[in-house]
Structures are given as structure tokens and as C-alpha cells.
Design an enzyme around this catalytic site. Structure first.
Site, mmCIF file in Angstrom:
data_model
loop_
_atom_site.group_PDB
_atom_site.id
_atom_site.type_symbol
_atom_site.label_atom_id
_atom_site.label_comp_id
_atom_site.label_asym_id
_atom_site.label_seq_id
_atom_site.Cartn_x
_atom_site.Cartn_y
_atom_site.Cartn_z
ATOM 1 N N HIS A 1 0.844 -1.205 0.000
ATOM 2 C CA HIS A 1 0.000 0.000 0.000
ATOM 3 C C HIS A 1 0.878 1.253 0.000
ATOM 4 O O HIS A 1 0.649 2.182 -0.790
ATOM 5 C CB HIS A 1 -0.916 -0.022 1.230
ATOM 6 C CG HIS A 1 -1.689 1.238 1.444
ATOM 7 N ND1 HIS A 1 -2.948 1.444 0.925
ATOM 8 C CD2 HIS A 1 -1.370 2.387 2.098
ATOM 9 C CE1 HIS A 1 -3.380 2.645 1.260
ATOM 10 N NE2 HIS A 1 -2.426 3.254 1.974
ATOM 11 N N GLU A 2 1.882 1.274 0.853
ATOM 12 C CA GLU A 2 2.763 2.450 0.938
ATOM 13 C C GLU A 2 3.568 2.614 -0.355
ATOM 14 O O GLU A 2 3.756 3.733 -0.841
ATOM 15 C CB GLU A 2 3.695 2.326 2.144
ATOM 16 C CG GLU A 2 2.978 2.327 3.489
ATOM 17 C CD GLU A 2 2.189 3.601 3.736
ATOM 18 O OE1 GLU A 2 2.657 4.675 3.327
ATOM 19 O OE2 GLU A 2 1.097 3.527 4.324
ATOM 20 N N HIS B 1 1.556 4.342 -2.990
ATOM 21 C CA HIS B 1 1.565 5.815 -2.946
ATOM 22 C C HIS B 1 2.784 6.372 -3.695
ATOM 23 O O HIS B 1 2.697 7.412 -4.348
ATOM 24 C CB HIS B 1 1.608 6.309 -1.497
ATOM 25 C CG HIS B 1 0.294 6.254 -0.765
ATOM 26 N ND1 HIS B 1 -0.874 6.790 -1.281
ATOM 27 C CD2 HIS B 1 -0.032 5.744 0.448
ATOM 28 C CE1 HIS B 1 -1.855 6.600 -0.399
ATOM 29 N NE2 HIS B 1 -1.377 5.968 0.651
ATOM 30 N N GLU C 1 -6.076 6.851 -1.581
ATOM 31 C CA GLU C 1 -6.006 5.666 -0.723
ATOM 32 C C GLU C 1 -6.509 4.426 -1.462
ATOM 33 O O GLU C 1 -5.923 3.349 -1.368
ATOM 34 C CB GLU C 1 -6.816 5.870 0.565
ATOM 35 C CG GLU C 1 -6.231 6.896 1.519
ATOM 36 C CD GLU C 1 -4.816 6.562 1.984
ATOM 37 O OE1 GLU C 1 -4.352 5.416 1.809
ATOM 38 O OE2 GLU C 1 -4.161 7.471 2.518
HETATM 39 ZN ZN LIG Z 1 -2.288 5.312 2.353
#
Ligand SMILES: [Zn+2]
Length: 251
Positions: A127-128, A131, A188
Site C-alpha cells: 500500500h505504501e 503511494h 487511498e
Molecule cells: Zn495510504
């Protein structure tokens, strides 16, 4: 400064027309980017140095080896392995993780206690990393800066300042806090989807991502910090979206 919802897209479209937009194939959409990757990498390096200076890190070999092994598999799968990456385990109880442009992955001991297996750890790092691949920090700061600049354009015109110079000056200032801006809900969701793509590519089980976010949701929202704390843990919509995405992929 908060802009009405309808005005911001118009301002961004105007900035795109002036040459600030780039197509991101990982997202399948255009992005307004007025800060470049070099600036972001430099900011990432500085943020990493600050974190190491102001926080305690774990020296436990097993924890460090685990984060390095899982992290590196995800980083390779995310197509980010073109540079050497650094990994650290921070002695903080709040479950949190971050991936900084420039090549840095940080995970807290609180997160290592929360995850039930390496797949869930991969979900967070994925997830990171999502980004980073999506250039979300650059996009956020570009949007904020452009709205400020465009709102001030009348003043600038009166003073004879060139629009391009204004954008450039503000863009350089803006990267200093760009990594600290919260991500939008849309960002997100994009990071969630990219994250499970990377997990799957790295050989981890994407469905564990859903369990991980459920566990995060079950936690008191105030307990986790950073990006994970800012991701609306109570937002069941996010988990539904992710489940729909996994189903569409047959995962
Ligand atoms: Zn996030």
C-alpha cells in the site's frame, strides 16, 4: 485554504493546459505534477534522516531481516528496485509504516505485532509503495500549490509576474511539506489496489490485505499513526472496494 469541490478540478484543468500534467500508466489517468522526482527523492532522504535521528530503531536481527526480506520482494514487484533501498524497524507501539521516495521503508514494532503473517506485512508495504508509484505526494502538493497560485493570479498579473515562474517557485517551496500532506480517499483506494497488485506479483496472498485492513479497522482509530492512521479505519467502503477489486481479478 479550502476550495469548493467544483472549482478545484477547473483550476487543475487550467494548470494541465499549461503543461503541468503527466499520464501515469500505473493509474490509467493524468496527474498534475509540478514537482519532480529528484525533489521528492531529496525530501525522502531528508525525512528518513530525521526519522532515524529522532526515533529509536530496533536492533533485533529477526525483525530487521523480516522487514528487509518482505519489503524487498514488494519493492521489486512494484518496479522500484532500480536503486538500493534502506529498511528500518522503529520502536513505536502505534502500528504504522511508510515508504519514502528515494528508497526508504520504515515499519514500527507495533505493526509487526499486529500483522498475522508475512502476507499482511506485504499488504501494508505494498500500500505504501503504491503511494510512491502513484506519485501521490507530488500530486497532492501540486494540487495545493496550483490552487494557491491560480487564486493569486490576478495579483500576479497586476505585478507583472510570469505565471510559469510563480508555479516553479511555489512548486519548489511546496516539496518541503509535500510528504506530510494527507492523502485523499481516491489516492487511498488507488494505493490499496496497487498494493495488492504488488503483493500478488511478489507471491503473497492478496486476500490477506482484506484481513489486514479489517484488523486495522477493529483497532481504535486513534491508535495507529501516519498514513495508516489517516486512512479512515472505520471506512467500510474502502474494504468493500478492495474486495470488489480482488473479485474482478479472480484473487
Ligand atoms: Zn495510504
Amino acid at each position: 485554504m479550502t476550495l469548493p469541490r467544483l472549482i478545484l478540478p477547473l483550476l487543475i484543468a487550467a494548470a494541465c493546459a499549461l503543461g503541468g500534467c503527466a499520464y501515469n500508466p500505473d493509474l490509467g489517468r493524468d496527474q498534475l505534477l509540478i514537482v519532480n522526482d529528484n525533489n521528492l527523492a531529496r525530501d525522502g532522504e531528508k525525512a528518513w534522516a530525521d526519522a532515524l535521528r529522532t526515533s529509536h530503531v530496533s536492533k533485533e536481527p529477526r525483525k530487521n531481516a523480516r522487514v528487509q526480506a518482505v519489503g524487498q520482494r514488494v519493492i521489486v514487484a512494484a518496479g522500484l528496485a532500480g536503486r538500493p533501498w534502506e529498511y528500518a524497524v522503529f520502536l513505536e507501539e502505534a502500528p504504522n509504516a511508510f515508504v519514502l521516495p528515494g528508497g526508504y521503508v520504515g515499519v514500527t514494532v507495533g505493526l509487526l505485532s499486529l500483522v498475522e503473517n508475512d502476507d499482511q506485512l506485504a499488504a501494508v508495504i505494498g500500500h505504501e509503495a503504491g503511494h510512491v508509484v502513484a506519485r501521490h505526494a507530488a500530486e497532492r502538493v501540486s494540487q495545493e500549490t496550483t490552487s494557491k497560485v491560480l487564486l493569486g493570479i490576478a495579483k500576479a498579473a497586476a505585478g507583472g509576474t510570469e505565471f510559469g515562474k510563480l508555479l516553479k517557485d511555489h512548486g519548489e517551496d511546496a516539496t518541503r511539506y509535500g510528504l506530510l500532506l494527507p492523502f485523499s480517499r481516491k489516492q487511498e483506494l488507488e494505493a490499496d489496489k496497487l498494493g495488492v497488485d504488488f503483493m500478488q506479483r511478489a507471491g503473497y496472498r492478496p486476500r490477506e490485505a482484506v484481513k489486514l485492513w479489517r484488523n486495522m479497522q477493529a483497532l481504535d482509530g486513534g491508535k495507529s499513526g501516519g498514513d495508516l492512521g489517516s486512512t479512515h479505519p472505520s471506512d467500510a467502503v474502502r474494504i468493500q472496494e478492495l474486495e470488489r477489486y480482488l473479485a474482478s481479478k479472480g484473487w
